[in-house]
Design an enzyme around this catalytic site. Structure first.
Site, PDB file in Angstrom:
ATOM      1  N   THR A 279       3.772  88.998   1.572  1.00 25.79           N
ATOM      2  CA  THR A 279       2.472  89.682   1.560  1.00 25.79           C
ATOM      3  C   THR A 279       1.956  89.977   0.148  1.00 25.79           C
ATOM      4  O   THR A 279       0.814  90.397  -0.004  1.00 25.79           O
ATOM      5  CB  THR A 279       2.603  91.025   2.310  1.00 25.79           C
ATOM      6  OG1 THR A 279       3.751  91.706   1.796  1.00 25.79           O
ATOM      7  CG2 THR A 279       2.764  90.815   3.807  1.00 25.79           C
TER       8      THR A 279
ATOM      9  N   SER B 260       5.808  96.229   6.762  1.00 33.14           N
ATOM     10  CA  SER B 260       5.003  95.110   7.268  1.00 33.14           C
ATOM     11  C   SER B 260       5.620  94.446   8.496  1.00 33.14           C
ATOM     12  O   SER B 260       4.911  93.827   9.295  1.00 33.14           O
ATOM     13  CB  SER B 260       4.872  94.032   6.178  1.00 33.14           C
ATOM     14  OG  SER B 260       4.354  94.600   5.007  1.00 33.14           O
TER      15      SER B 260
ATOM     16  N   CYS C 188       6.342  83.410 -16.040  1.00 28.12           N
ATOM     17  CA  CYS C 188       5.077  82.651 -16.104  1.00 28.12           C
ATOM     18  C   CYS C 188       4.680  82.268 -17.542  1.00 28.12           C
ATOM     19  O   CYS C 188       4.283  81.119 -17.806  1.00 28.12           O
ATOM     20  CB  CYS C 188       3.957  83.437 -15.437  1.00 28.12           C
ATOM     21  SG  CYS C 188       3.986  85.192 -15.824  1.00 28.12           S
TER      22      CYS C 188
ATOM     23  N   HIS D 273      -3.119  82.848 -17.857  1.00 30.90           N
ATOM     24  CA  HIS D 273      -2.512  83.313 -19.107  1.00 30.90           C
ATOM     25  C   HIS D 273      -2.899  82.338 -20.228  1.00 30.90           C
ATOM     26  O   HIS D 273      -2.748  81.117 -20.082  1.00 30.90           O
ATOM     27  CB  HIS D 273      -0.981  83.317 -19.002  1.00 30.90           C
ATOM     28  CG  HIS D 273      -0.412  84.409 -18.144  1.00 30.90           C
ATOM     29  ND1 HIS D 273      -1.173  85.346 -17.487  1.00 30.90           N
ATOM     30  CD2 HIS D 273       0.888  84.725 -17.858  1.00 30.90           C
ATOM     31  CE1 HIS D 273      -0.381  86.181 -16.832  1.00 30.90           C
ATOM     32  NE2 HIS D 273       0.870  85.820 -17.038  1.00 30.90           N
TER      33      HIS D 273
ATOM     34  N   ASN E 208      -1.386  81.525 -13.914  1.00 26.85           N
ATOM     35  CA  ASN E 208      -0.090  82.231 -13.892  1.00 26.85           C
ATOM     36  C   ASN E 208       0.505  82.429 -12.510  1.00 26.85           C
ATOM     37  O   ASN E 208       1.732  82.503 -12.373  1.00 26.85           O
ATOM     38  CB  ASN E 208      -0.218  83.585 -14.599  1.00 26.85           C
ATOM     39  CG  ASN E 208      -1.311  84.447 -13.998  1.00 26.85           C
ATOM     40  OD1 ASN E 208      -2.472  84.054 -13.985  1.00 26.85           O
ATOM     41  ND2 ASN E 208      -0.968  85.613 -13.512  1.00 26.85           N
TER      42      ASN E 208
HETATM   43  N1  LIG Z   1       2.487  87.808 -10.340  1.00 24.78           N
HETATM   44  C1  LIG Z   1       2.877  86.851 -11.181  1.00 24.78           C
HETATM   45  O1  LIG Z   1       2.103  86.161 -11.892  1.00 24.78           O
HETATM   46  C2  LIG Z   1       4.289  86.533 -11.285  1.00 24.78           C
HETATM   47  C3  LIG Z   1       5.249  87.247 -10.568  1.00 24.78           C
HETATM   48  N2  LIG Z   1       6.525  86.881 -10.631  1.00 24.78           N
HETATM   49  C4  LIG Z   1       7.592  87.588  -9.893  1.00 24.78           C
HETATM   50  O2  LIG Z   1       7.415  87.383  -8.476  1.00 24.78           O
HETATM   51  C5  LIG Z   1       7.864  88.516  -7.784  1.00 24.78           C
HETATM   52  C6  LIG Z   1       6.732  89.070  -6.907  1.00 24.78           C
HETATM   53  O3  LIG Z   1       5.664  89.545  -7.704  1.00 24.78           O
HETATM   54  P1  LIG Z   1       4.270  90.004  -7.069  1.00 24.78           P
HETATM   55  O4  LIG Z   1       3.899  89.080  -5.967  1.00 24.78           O
HETATM   56  O5  LIG Z   1       3.351  90.164  -8.211  1.00 24.78           O
HETATM   57  O6  LIG Z   1       4.670  91.440  -6.406  1.00 24.78           O
HETATM   58  P2  LIG Z   1       3.866  92.281  -5.325  1.00 24.78           P
HETATM   59  O7  LIG Z   1       4.159  93.710  -5.623  1.00 24.78           O
HETATM   60  O8  LIG Z   1       2.454  91.847  -5.233  1.00 24.78           O
HETATM   61  O9  LIG Z   1       4.602  91.906  -3.907  1.00 24.78           O
HETATM   62  C7  LIG Z   1       5.864  92.401  -3.562  1.00 24.78           C
HETATM   63  C8  LIG Z   1       6.346  91.813  -2.236  1.00 24.78           C
HETATM   64  O10 LIG Z   1       7.659  92.296  -1.972  1.00 24.78           O
HETATM   65  C9  LIG Z   1       7.692  92.939  -0.674  1.00 24.78           C
HETATM   66  N3  LIG Z   1       8.586  94.097  -0.672  1.00 24.78           N
HETATM   67  C10 LIG Z   1       8.398  95.299  -1.301  1.00 24.78           C
HETATM   68  N4  LIG Z   1       9.417  96.149  -0.992  1.00 24.78           N
HETATM   69  C11 LIG Z   1      10.260  95.481  -0.160  1.00 24.78           C
HETATM   70  C12 LIG Z   1      11.480  95.806   0.478  1.00 24.78           C
HETATM   71  N5  LIG Z   1      12.055  97.005   0.345  1.00 24.78           N
HETATM   72  N6  LIG Z   1      12.066  94.856   1.236  1.00 24.78           N
HETATM   73  C13 LIG Z   1      11.508  93.632   1.394  1.00 24.78           C
HETATM   74  N7  LIG Z   1      10.340  93.257   0.822  1.00 24.78           N
HETATM   75  C14 LIG Z   1       9.723  94.165   0.039  1.00 24.78           C
HETATM   76  C15 LIG Z   1       6.280  93.396  -0.432  1.00 24.78           C
HETATM   77  O11 LIG Z   1       6.095  93.563   0.967  1.00 24.78           O
HETATM   78  P3  LIG Z   1       5.160  94.745   1.601  1.00 24.78           P
HETATM   79  O12 LIG Z   1       3.749  94.232   1.549  1.00 24.78           O
HETATM   80  O13 LIG Z   1       5.667  94.853   2.985  1.00 24.78           O
HETATM   81  O14 LIG Z   1       5.377  95.973   0.772  1.00 24.78           O
HETATM   82  C16 LIG Z   1       5.502  92.211  -1.014  1.00 24.78           C
HETATM   83  O15 LIG Z   1       5.474  91.167  -0.089  1.00 24.78           O
HETATM   84  C17 LIG Z   1       8.372  89.504  -8.839  1.00 24.78           C
HETATM   85  O16 LIG Z   1       9.756  89.338  -9.032  1.00 24.78           O
HETATM   86  C18 LIG Z   1       7.596  89.098 -10.078  1.00 24.78           C
HETATM   87  O17 LIG Z   1       8.243  89.526 -11.247  1.00 24.78           O
HETATM   88  C19 LIG Z   1       6.851  85.799 -11.365  1.00 24.78           C
HETATM   89  C20 LIG Z   1       5.957  85.106 -12.094  1.00 24.78           C
HETATM   90  C21 LIG Z   1       4.614  85.454 -12.128  1.00 24.78           C
HETATM   91  N1  LIG Z   2       5.525  89.621 -16.401  1.00 27.26           N
HETATM   92  C1  LIG Z   2       4.585  88.600 -15.959  1.00 27.26           C
HETATM   93  C2  LIG Z   2       4.771  88.256 -14.504  1.00 27.26           C
HETATM   94  C3  LIG Z   2       6.166  88.409 -14.026  1.00 27.26           C
HETATM   95  O1  LIG Z   2       6.367  89.045 -13.028  1.00 27.26           O
HETATM   96  O2  LIG Z   2       7.127  87.842 -14.738  1.00 27.26           O
HETATM   97  P1  LIG Z   2       8.664  87.726 -14.294  1.00 27.26           P
HETATM   98  O3  LIG Z   2       8.697  86.742 -13.184  1.00 27.26           O
HETATM   99  O4  LIG Z   2       9.390  87.258 -15.471  1.00 27.26           O
HETATM  100  O5  LIG Z   2       9.124  89.082 -13.830  1.00 27.26           O
HETATM  101  C4  LIG Z   2       3.183  89.077 -16.207  1.00 27.26           C
HETATM  102  O6  LIG Z   2       3.029  90.268 -16.177  1.00 27.26           O
HETATM  103  O7  LIG Z   2       2.256  88.319 -16.365  1.00 27.26           O
END
Ligand SMILES: NC(=O)C1=CN([C@@H]2O[C@H](COP(=O)(O)OP(=O)(O)OC[C@H]3O[C@@H](n4cnc5c(N)ncnc54)[C@H](OP(=O)(O)O)[C@@H]3O)[C@@H](O)[C@H]2O)C=CC1
Ligand SMILES: N[C@@H](CC(=O)OP(=O)(O)O)C(=O)O
Length: 348
Positions: free
Chosen positions: A11, A39, A151, A244, A327
């Site tokens: 999500t 969720s 990223c 980015h 990104n």
């Molecule tokens: N955003 C970016 O550009 C990048 C992000 N990342 C990495 O990807 C990962 C996700 O980032 P992002 O999508 O931005 O994060 P978000 O905060 O947008 O999403 C988090 C997700 O994790 C779920 N979640 C939260 N708590 C729990 C739990 N206790 N058990 C199971 N699921 C849970 C949430 O579900 P719910 O809706 O139910 O709370 C949601 O689906 C991170 O590790 C981030 O560092 C890596 C590269 C780039």
């Molecule tokens: N830190 C990156 C996104 C991210 O979540 O990176 P990482 O996957 O290394 O936690 C940004 O804020 O643009």
């Protein structure tokens, strides 16, 4: 027959990009969407605050979200899970899925720098996937964890690879201007970022400085020997939604000229014959004096190409240029999906 796949953190910001890339994928069938207990049990369209500019895919919106439990019956015939979990949760859950025999293609930083975990960009170091066998043996798992980099690291390393192969790298400096989507939907308050710039992103510089050397390192006798050049990063958050941008300064061993670097980048297309569904030419060069720009260039190659411009001479380093990456696609979900496509084509 398609391989059944699931998404953890389905999500969230990156989870939504996974949905877009996997909803109608020619190799994968998306059958399991997992998130938190908040969720679980809800239809995806009700569990998720969808903020992409195209609607939730029709075949996904009524699927019911399940808990993040590898023993849940919907995970039974799933072979691959894509993880978009926050790093602390990835640390706990990803091994549980690997133990249950799943191949976990992860976006999270939790395991990237572990010795036996492949950190992969297929165009750069696809051979590091061989670490999977060592990981399975060491940890006693039937499955495995395969990670893609941070990223900002992906953007820089894709451009550095053709330079390193042809001219050698001595020193690299990178200043980033990172989009707010990188911090997730609730990551950066609007009052903090509008009319502003934040010259700090927690742990980002450290990740760029370590992950890049592993990615550009050499796999020898079951271990990655880190690349030896010096790299310094300085990371900033800017008021852009997606995309980015990085200013990259490079000193090569051979003293390469801008035109030579441009040619090496333009020719860099190592996987074009594999026909991977998510693959696009890794580097697209723009000649205009004021490109790349996030709003104009982030969707190049369906968000999978790094757009490079302003390749020019530098009085301290040899050459400097500007690189741009989508990104949450090339830098996140698209990177994991490409890793999985590459793994399936090369190893299964
Ligand atoms: N955003 C970016 O550009 C990048 C992000 N990342 C990495 O990807 C990962 C996700 O980032 P992002 O999508 O931005 O994060 P978000 O905060 O947008 O999403 C988090 C997700 O994790 C779920 N979640 C939260 N708590 C729990 C739990 N206790 N058990 C199971 N699921 C849970 C949430 O579900 P719910 O809706 O139910 O709370 C949601 O689906 C991170 O590790 C981030 O560092 C890596 C590269 C780039
Ligand atoms: N830190 C990156 C996104 C991210 O979540 O990176 P990482 O996957 O290394 O936690 C940004 O804020 O643009």
């Amino acid at each position: 027959m398609k391989i059944k796949v699931g998404v953890l953190g389905a999500t969230g910001s990156v989870g939504q990009r996974f949905i877009q890339l996997l909803a109608n994928h020619p190799m994968f069938e998306l059958t399991a969407l997992a998130a938190s207990e908040r969720s679980a049990g809800k239809k995806y369209k009700d569990a998720c605050y969808w903020f992409q500019d195209k609607d939730i895919p029709e075949n996904i919106k009524d699927m019911v979200v399940i808990p993040t439990d590898p023993k849940h019956k919907e995970f039974e015939d799933v072979d691959i899970v894509f993880s978009a979990l926050p790093a602390d949760l990835a640390k706990k859950y990803e091994p549980e899925f690997a133990k249950e025999g799943k191949l976990v293609f992860s976006n999270a930083s939790a395991y990237r720098m572990e010795e036996d975990v492949p950190l992969v960009i297929p165009e750069v170091n696809g051979d590091h996937l061989e670490l999977i066998e060592i990981q399975r043996e060491k940890r006693g798992w039937d499955g495995a964890i395969i990670t893609n980099p941070n990223c900002s690291t992906i953007c820089a390393v894709i451009t550095l690879k053709p330079i390193m192969d042809k001219f050698g790298l001595e020193a690299v400096f990178i200043a980033t201007m990172q989009a707010v989507s990188g911090a997730g939907y609730n990551g950066v308050p609007s009052m903090g970022i509008l009319d502003n710039l934040i010259p700090y992103i927690k742990n980002e510089e450290e990740k760029m400085q370590t992950e890049s050397l592993k990615l550009l390192g050499t796999l020898k006798d079951g271990k990655v020997e880190l690349a030896k050049f010096k790299l310094s990063a300085s990371c900033n958050r800017v008021a852009v939604i997606d995309g980015h941008t990085e200013s990259i300064f490079v000193k090569t061993e051979d003293g390469a000229e801008p035109e030579e670097i441009k040619e090496a980048m333009d020719k860099f297309d190592p996987l074009k014959d594999l026909n991977l569904p998510t693959y696009a030419k890794p580097i697209v060069i723009r000649e205009e004096v004021d490109r790349p720009q996030p709003r104009l260039d982030r969707n190049t190659g369906n968000g999978m190409s790094i757009v490079v411009g302003r390749i020019r001479k530098d009085p301290i380093f040899d050459v400097k240029y500007t690189a741009l990456e989508h990104n949450t696609i090339r830098g996140a979900a698209g990177a994991s999906v490409l890793n999985a496509e590459y793994f399936v084509k090369k190893y299964l």
